[in-house]
Motif scaffolding. Structure first.
Motif, PDB file in Angstrom:
ATOM      1  N   LEU A 164      -1.819   8.654   0.171  1.00 24.30           N
ATOM      2  CA  LEU A 164      -1.564   7.369   0.827  1.00 24.30           C
ATOM      3  C   LEU A 164      -2.592   6.309   0.473  1.00 24.30           C
ATOM      4  CD1 LEU A 164      -0.455   8.646   4.359  1.00 24.30           C
ATOM      5  CD2 LEU A 164       0.977   7.854   2.467  1.00 24.30           C
ATOM      6  N   VAL A 165      -3.871   6.695   0.465  1.00 29.86           N
ATOM      7  CA  VAL A 165      -4.921   5.705   0.173  1.00 29.86           C
ATOM      8  C   VAL A 165      -4.770   5.194  -1.253  1.00 29.86           C
ATOM      9  CG1 VAL A 165      -7.408   5.371  -0.038  1.00 29.86           C
ATOM     10  CG2 VAL A 165      -6.495   6.698   1.870  1.00 29.86           C
ATOM     11  N   ALA A 166      -4.550   6.126  -2.177  1.00 28.96           N
ATOM     12  CA  ALA A 166      -4.400   5.725  -3.584  1.00 28.96           C
ATOM     13  C   ALA A 166      -3.169   4.842  -3.757  1.00 28.96           C
ATOM     14  CB  ALA A 166      -4.304   6.965  -4.468  1.00 28.96           C
ATOM     15  N   ARG A 167      -2.104   5.168  -3.072  1.00 27.17           N
ATOM     16  CA  ARG A 167      -0.878   4.374  -3.196  1.00 27.17           C
ATOM     17  C   ARG A 167      -1.089   2.966  -2.626  1.00 27.17           C
ATOM     18  NH1 ARG A 167       3.510   7.596  -4.643  1.00 27.17           N
ATOM     19  NH2 ARG A 167       4.996   6.050  -3.987  1.00 27.17           N
ATOM     20  N   ALA A 168      -1.745   2.899  -1.474  1.00 27.27           N
ATOM     21  CA  ALA A 168      -2.006   1.586  -0.880  1.00 27.27           C
ATOM     22  C   ALA A 168      -2.907   0.756  -1.791  1.00 27.27           C
ATOM     23  CB  ALA A 168      -2.645   1.760   0.493  1.00 27.27           C
ATOM     24  N   ALA A 169      -3.959   1.399  -2.306  1.00 26.69           N
ATOM     25  CA  ALA A 169      -4.879   0.676  -3.194  1.00 26.69           C
ATOM     26  C   ALA A 169      -4.166   0.259  -4.472  1.00 26.69           C
ATOM     27  CB  ALA A 169      -6.089   1.556  -3.516  1.00 26.69           C
ATOM     28  N   GLY A 170      -3.289   1.117  -4.955  1.00 25.44           N
ATOM     29  CA  GLY A 170      -2.535   0.793  -6.158  1.00 25.44           C
ATOM     30  C   GLY A 170      -1.664  -0.431  -5.960  1.00 25.44           C
ATOM     31  N   TRP A 171      -0.973  -0.482  -4.824  1.00 24.59           N
ATOM     32  CA  TRP A 171      -0.145  -1.661  -4.536  1.00 24.59           C
ATOM     33  C   TRP A 171      -0.990  -2.923  -4.474  1.00 24.59           C
ATOM     34  CZ3 TRP A 171       4.377  -2.400  -5.845  1.00 24.59           C
ATOM     35  CH2 TRP A 171       5.408  -1.461  -5.667  1.00 24.59           C
ATOM     36  N   ILE A 172      -2.133  -2.807  -3.817  1.00 24.11           N
ATOM     37  CA  ILE A 172      -3.010  -3.986  -3.709  1.00 24.11           C
ATOM     38  C   ILE A 172      -3.408  -4.468  -5.105  1.00 24.11           C
ATOM     39  CG2 ILE A 172      -5.323  -4.713  -2.986  1.00 24.11           C
ATOM     40  CD1 ILE A 172      -4.896  -2.891  -0.488  1.00 24.11           C
ATOM     41  N   ALA A 173      -3.806  -3.504  -5.966  1.00 27.70           N
ATOM     42  CA  ALA A 173      -4.230  -3.878  -7.323  1.00 27.70           C
ATOM     43  C   ALA A 173      -3.074  -4.497  -8.108  1.00 27.70           C
ATOM     44  CB  ALA A 173      -4.776  -2.644  -8.041  1.00 27.70           C
ATOM     45  N   ILE A 174      -1.898  -3.899  -7.983  1.00 27.64           N
ATOM     46  CA  ILE A 174      -0.742  -4.365  -8.766  1.00 27.64           C
ATOM     47  C   ILE A 174      -0.329  -5.778  -8.339  1.00 27.64           C
ATOM     48  CG2 ILE A 174       1.731  -3.959  -9.138  1.00 27.64           C
ATOM     49  CD1 ILE A 174       0.973  -0.897  -8.952  1.00 27.64           C
ATOM     50  N   VAL A 175      -0.436  -6.071  -7.066  1.00 32.39           N
ATOM     51  CA  VAL A 175      -0.055  -7.403  -6.583  1.00 32.39           C
ATOM     52  C   VAL A 175      -1.188  -8.410  -6.805  1.00 32.39           C
ATOM     53  CG1 VAL A 175       0.539  -8.728  -4.520  1.00 32.39           C
ATOM     54  CG2 VAL A 175       1.585  -6.485  -4.904  1.00 32.39           C
ATOM     55  N   ALA A 176      -2.417  -7.996  -6.505  1.00 31.53           N
ATOM     56  CA  ALA A 176      -3.540  -8.935  -6.587  1.00 31.53           C
ATOM     57  C   ALA A 176      -3.887  -9.289  -8.032  1.00 31.53           C
ATOM     58  CB  ALA A 176      -4.769  -8.348  -5.883  1.00 31.53           C
ATOM     59  N   GLY A 177      -3.638  -8.360  -8.975  1.00 35.10           N
ATOM     60  CA  GLY A 177      -3.992  -8.611 -10.370  1.00 35.10           C
ATOM     61  C   GLY A 177      -3.315  -9.855 -10.923  1.00 35.10           C
ATOM     62  N   PRO A 178      -1.986  -9.909 -10.911  1.00 33.74           N
ATOM     63  CA  PRO A 178      -1.322 -11.109 -11.432  1.00 33.74           C
ATOM     64  C   PRO A 178      -1.692 -12.370 -10.647  1.00 33.74           C
ATOM     65  CG  PRO A 178       0.218  -9.277 -11.377  1.00 33.74           C
ATOM     66  CD  PRO A 178      -1.023  -8.816 -10.679  1.00 33.74           C
ATOM     67  N   LEU A 179      -1.892 -12.233  -9.319  1.00 33.85           N
ATOM     68  CA  LEU A 179      -2.311 -13.405  -8.539  1.00 33.85           C
ATOM     69  C   LEU A 179      -3.666 -13.915  -9.027  1.00 33.85           C
ATOM     70  CD1 LEU A 179      -1.419 -12.567  -4.823  1.00 33.85           C
ATOM     71  CD2 LEU A 179      -0.532 -14.445  -6.216  1.00 33.85           C
ATOM     72  N   TRP A 180      -4.576 -12.959  -9.216  1.00 30.86           N
ATOM     73  CA  TRP A 180      -5.918 -13.320  -9.681  1.00 30.86           C
ATOM     74  C   TRP A 180      -5.864 -13.993 -11.055  1.00 30.86           C
ATOM     75  CZ3 TRP A 180      -8.193 -10.957 -14.031  1.00 30.86           C
ATOM     76  CH2 TRP A 180      -9.487 -11.372 -14.298  1.00 30.86           C
ATOM     77  N   SER A 181      -4.929 -13.557 -11.894  1.00 33.41           N
ATOM     78  CA  SER A 181      -4.907 -14.054 -13.269  1.00 33.41           C
ATOM     79  C   SER A 181      -4.638 -15.557 -13.331  1.00 33.41           C
ATOM     80  CB  SER A 181      -3.846 -13.301 -14.084  1.00 33.41           C
ATOM     81  OG  SER A 181      -2.545 -13.658 -13.655  1.00 33.41           O
ATOM     82  N   VAL A 182      -3.923 -16.088 -12.334  1.00 30.40           N
ATOM     83  CA  VAL A 182      -3.649 -17.529 -12.369  1.00 30.40           C
ATOM     84  C   VAL A 182      -4.686 -18.332 -11.578  1.00 30.40           C
ATOM     85  CG1 VAL A 182      -1.183 -17.312 -12.832  1.00 30.40           C
ATOM     86  CG2 VAL A 182      -1.987 -17.281 -10.464  1.00 30.40           C
TER      87      VAL A 182
END
Lengths: 80, 234
Positions: free
Chosen positions: B124-142
């Protein structure tokens, strides 16, 4: 090769296999024995039999028996 | 005894470790045997010897590696952007690099997603962190100057990598390498909360650390995907 020769007489658990290979091939080390067993397993010449419980034993596969028979035959010809 | 066995690769230990230790207990190795064990460990690393499951490469790794190329292109564009001057000094306007940077980060996020998809349901922790990374990455890129977006991306990726290693999706070494790469960007972005932004903007080394870390992340994830995973038992 010596591992296969040792296993021709039936399944062997590791310590006994170690002793028999040493008696055939001199003082091989633990690492050499396992490297040989792992490679023979990868070639499907040897398999581990865990069915009997305990530590399990290694035995020749059908392919391994054929190969070991050929090796033994070549060795016997060489002795003549 | 076990220290000698620790020299062997983990997959090898999983397969032969128990009987290897039993043999060492039954037939204690002499000095010469210990040398042989070390030699065997080197051999096992060079040639894994295992009749293990067939590894199927995940071709998404190519996309992540392509993302690395796009990232380099974005950097080149940003480094050659028009020079502006303001009351705090000078800076390069990297606006033209926003699109390629976003594309590169999406390709990286896709690679993370491919690893994420191999996590077991109970991680669960890895999955939650993974979602955060996957969503935050593209947001951060702009909006790469925004620490509140950057930190979830970097920290999420670190936590995801550790969780993926615990779930045996990636090795502990790879997780450590990812964490090691990203810890400096985390520090650099966290510093923006206490150091004025215009000071950070002038700090070339900070920028270099972040870019080098990101580049390493692309390569590590891309190559891991291409190395492959055991074919699932059907």
């Amino acid at each position: 090769m010596w591992v296969m020769i040792a296993l021709r007489h039936g399944p062997r658990e590791v310590a006994r296999l170690f002793d028999e290979v040493r008696s055939l091939d001199g003082p091989i080390g633990h690492g050499t024995l396992f490297a040989a067993v792992a490679r023979l397993e990868r070639l499907s010449l040897v398999e581990r039999n865990d069915a009997g419980g305990g530590g399990g034993a290694y035995r020749l596969t059908q392919l391994g028996r054929t190969a070991a028979g050929s090796v033994a035959a070549i060795g016997a010809e060489g002795m003549e | 005894m076990s220290r000698l066995m620790a020299l062997y690769p983990r997959r090898w230990r999983d397969r032969y470790g128990e009987e290897f230790l039993a043999l060492m207990a039954d037939r204690p190795p002499a000095l010469r045997d210990r040398v042989d064990i070390v030699r065997g460990a080197v051999d096992a690393h060079l040639d894994p010897q295992l009749h293990g499951p067939e590894l199927v490469p995940d071709r998404a790794g190519f996309a992540t590696l392509a993302g690395f190329g796009v990232l380099l292109a974005a950097l080149t564009i940003a480094a050659n952007g028009p020079l502006h001057f303001d009351e705090y000094g000078s800076y390069r306007d990297g606006g033209a690099a926003a699109l390629p940077h976003a594309l590169a980060t999406c390709l990286l996020a896709f690679g993370i997603f491919r690893l994420f998809s191999r996590l077991p349901a109970d991680a669960l922790v890895a999955r939650a962190a993974g979602w955060i990374a996957i969503v935050a990455g593209p947001l951060w890129s702009v909006m790469p100057w925004m620490a509140p977006v950057a930190l979830p991306f970097f920290i999420g990726t670190i936590v995801f990598a550790i969780g993926a290693a615990r779930a045996r999706v990636i090795s502990r070494w790879l997780a450590a390498a990812i964490a090691g790469l990203l810890i400096l960007p985390v520090v650099a972005y966290a510093a923006t909360f206490v150091v004025p932004w215009y000071v950070m903007r002038q700090s070339g080394p900070n920028f270099g650390v972040i870019i080098a870390s990101l580049g390493g992340l692309y390569l590590l994830i891309g190559l891991r995907l291409l190395r492959g995973f055991a074919r699932p038992i059907s």
